[in-house]
Motif scaffolding. Structure first.
Motif: not given
Ligand code: GLA
Length: 729
Positions: A330, A360-361, A367, A405, A437, A470, A472, A474, A520, A522-523, A539, A542, A568
């Protein structure tokens, strides 16, 4: 006494000693015992269930009088309301926080729960309560984990009347502390990029509410508490009552001190905007609420929770294994992922010793940024013309597992999914749909949405060699409408959403037993014992800046084990502009489950050499860090010096991490005294640098714990790690 009777009583005593849950019919009390604590409640003269004791271990049943209501003080306080009920319904003169509030089908809003019967096994008690008039049943389930020093409480609420009724508040439990003053509350709050900040404050008369109204656990508060007697506990000493709720939706925790010095903690579903319609015959289960007691201070309360998480909650609890060293793309590539770029990163990661490579994303739909694509979970053909197969094969060939992700609960308005199913997004008809977002949240309470998401994930995992997701999330809920909810039960969205997320994860894991998942949001927005019973790690934040991480990880460790704390190593300067040495960043991350999130294309040869060495160390100590006992020797909240120590389960290895934020006036770092070692044993000392002021090959446990170690940490952001191996003589 006949010989037969003597024999029978002896047998009874043996079985009673082995059982961690007992009922004493003469006094109508229930005794729950763990290795170091007792929890006692009983049926009072009115048939109500009343708390009697929670604290250090007292095994003798005769030491506890039967439950009874207190004498009336004044007409403003009923006897019943002042007696600490185990599960108070709102009714009569009940003015403190109720566990249950209902409206019966005929409009009556008065509830009086009375004991009916119970079942008891070695470690579980189920007590059946019923309202004095209505055929409305409440089953309280207590499960004792004797070796873990934890009791789990959960409730099933059943409508056996002939009419639908509404549950307006359903709490999992109330935990009563011994009456008194001077208690102090510890709790965790935060925000995005600043999670799990620990606050301690005196408990005053009134209510303190910790909660989430966001549809998920939240960054803002975590459903954990610790309360110490006299406000005097520290890491090693003091009586501490603590607990955590296992729920990943809106929750509420009320810490209350009544005018009569009764202190309690009640938690369960948040009753804000709550309204659960129970049809005749239907039941509602509350989330589990876990709690424990120790006289070993905050350090021991955390170690108890860590061990409980590892041994009873986590998916691998029956067969624990250390978390692999992970790489995540990411921060290196954000949305700019493609097969060549990811393969190049994977090659570099493999050389470092990474074991799990996570893309990741950015790999799906259109996207290319965060404005579009969520919901379209097909592989982007421009970025991956050969699907994911080519990249996964390369990653596997390099000796690593592959992870991906996903953010299944979300949809961008600019997506095919939204264009096809605009009604699937959570909304109130004719009202704005607030974006966070640039995304909306799918109404996962709907069974069709649940099936769609399960099908998508199942297909993704079935068609690709994916070892890890992972998962997520968000953003949080807004406009939580559900216009076509079955039976008009719109407000059930708060509960059914979470149960459907749980159901998808449970089904996926059952169908794909090798699959591992990271939660996860957003953390650290979805970290709780409900989610942790389904995922392997979380996670943490962030915010990956190492110095900020010290504070976030310190708070995290109050409640949750290092093993699940994904950490990380990333590039500097990071989000707050601060730069710290690579070694410092590694050592901070090695106190959890190690991941690398840096752009390896920018690393120098020296960075690679150091990283390879640190990952090598991590593999030597991770069993101790992840499965061992944590001693917080110096908190980053207290000053410029931080030290954590980990001792392996068998006591053979100990690891010390030490960090100096900033040296002033050439002051030496404080002497560090270790804990949890055998004073009579000898330990071989291994250093990773020249920071040990007085290097020696061996040192006794007594010297490590009493005389301590002096470390030559200098300047800003200096750090070191020491490994101690016990020498068996
Ligand atoms: C969130 C996650 C990050 C990452 C982004 C991807 O913010 O916490 O680690 O995966 O999304 O968009």
């Amino acid at each position: 006494m006949t010989p037969f009777r003597t024999f029978a009583m002896a047998a009874l005593m043996v079985s009673a000693a082995a059982a961690s849950a007992r009922y004493v019919p003469e006094s109508k009390i229930f005794l729950l015992e763990t290795a170091h604590a007792s929890y006692v409640f009983g049926v009072n003269e009115n048939g109500a269930l009343q708390n009697i004791y929670w604290g250090g271990k007292v095994s003798r049943a005769a030491d506890f009088p039967p439950a009874h209501t207190v004498p009336e003080h004044a007409s403003f306080d009923s006897r019943e309301g002042m007696s600490p009920e185990e599960y108070p319904g709102w009714g009569g003169m009940q003015y403190s926080e109720p566990c249950l509030k209902v409206t019966f089908g005929d409009g009556v809003r008065d509830l009086a729960l009375r004991y009916v019967s119970h079942e008891i096994s070695t470690d579980t008690v189920t007590v059946h309560l019923k309202d004095i008039g209505y055929n409305f049943l409440v089953d309280l389930v207590y499960q004792v984990f004797p070796a873990n020093d934890i009791i789990r409480r959960q409730v099933r609420i059943t409508n056996r009347t002939t009419q639908p009724m509404t549950i307006e508040s359903a709490q999992s439990a109330v935990w009563h502390l011994p009456p008194g003053e001077g208690y102090r509350l510890s709790y965790l709050t935060g925000r995005w990029a600043g999670e799990t900040q620990l606050t301690r404050e005196p408990i005053h008369p009134g209510r303190k509410v910790l909660e989430s109204r966001r549809g998920t656990t939240s960054h803002e508060a975590n459903p954990w508490f610790a309360i110490d007697a006299g406000g005097t506990a520290d890491e090693e000493h003091g009586r501490v009552w603590f607990g955590a709720l296992g729920w990943s939706g809106t929750w509420k925790m009320v810490v209350e001190q009544t005018p009569y010095q009764k202190v309690s903690v009640t938690a369960g579903y948040n009753d804000f905007d709550f309204g659960y319609l129970l049809q005749p015959g239907e039941s509602l289960d509350t989330p589990p609420f876990y709690a424990g007691y120790t006289d070993g201070g905050f350090g021991e309360s955390s170690r108890i929770l860590h061990r409980f998480l590892r041994e009873q909650i986590l998916p691998d609890h029956a067969n624990p294994h250390p978390r692999p060293v992970l790489y995540n793309s990411w921060e290196a590539t954000t949305f700019n992922v493609n097969e060549a770029g990811q393969t190049a990163l994977a090659e570099k990661a493999a050389k470092l010793g990474v074991e799990l490579f996570v893309m990741d994303d950015g790999w799906f739909g259109q996207r290319n940024d965060d404005h579009r694509g969520l919901g379209d979970w097909y592989v982007n053909p421009q970025k991956f013309p050969n699907g994911l197969g080519g990249l996964i094969a390369s990653v596997n060939r390099l000796g690593m597992k592959f992870g991906l992700w996903v953010e299944p609960e979300m949809v961008n308005p600019d997506s095919d999914l939204y264009r096809q199913h605009p009604d699937w997004a959570m909304h109130f008809p004719g009202r704005p749909r607030t974006e966070g977002r640039n995304q909306l949240i799918l109404n996962m309470a709907r069974d069709d949405v649940r099936e769609h998401i399960f099908g998508m994930l199942d297909q993704l995992v079935s068609q690709n060699h994916i070892a890890f997701l992972k998962w997520d999330m968000n953003r949080n809920f807004s406009e939580p409408g559900w216009a076509d909810a079955p039976g008009g039960a719109q407000k059930e969205i708060w509960v059914k959403y979470v149960n459907n997320v749980y159901a998808i994860i449970d089904r996926l894991r059952a169908k794909h037993p090798g699959l591992e998942i990271e939660s996860c949001s957003g953390g650290g927005g979805r970290v709780d014992l409900g989610m942790l019973s389904r995922v392997d790690e979380v996670w943490t934040s962030d915010n990956t800046e190492a110095f900020d991480r010290l504070r976030i990880q310190d708070g995290f460790s109050a409640a949750y084990a290092p093993k699940v704390m994904m950490a990380w190593v990333t590039d500097v300067p990071n989000m707050n502009g601060r730069g710290t040495p690579l070694k410092f960043r590694f050592l901070v991350a090695m106190m959890g489950s190690l991941g690398i999130g840096a752009n390896l294309n920018h690393w120098s040869d020296a960075d690679f050499a150091l990283a390879t060495q640190m990952i090598g160390y991590d593999k030597e100590i991770r069993q101790t860090v992840q499965q061992g006992r944590l001693y917080r020797l110096a908190s980053p909240a207290a000053g410029t010096f931080t030290a954590n120590q980990y001792v392996s389960e068998d006591g053979h290895q100990a690891v010390l991490f030490a960090f100096l934020q900033a040296q002033q006036l050439l002051r030496p770092a404080p002497t560090v005294c270790l804990r949890g070692l055998d004073p009579d044993a000898l330990y071989r000392v291994r250093t990773i640098d020249d920071k040990l002021a007085d290097p020696r090959d061996t040192i006794s446990g007594a010297a490590l714990m009493n005389r301590g170690l002096n470390l030559r940490l200098v300047g800003d952001f200096d750090s070191t790690m020491l490994i101690f191996e016990r020498i068996d003589r």
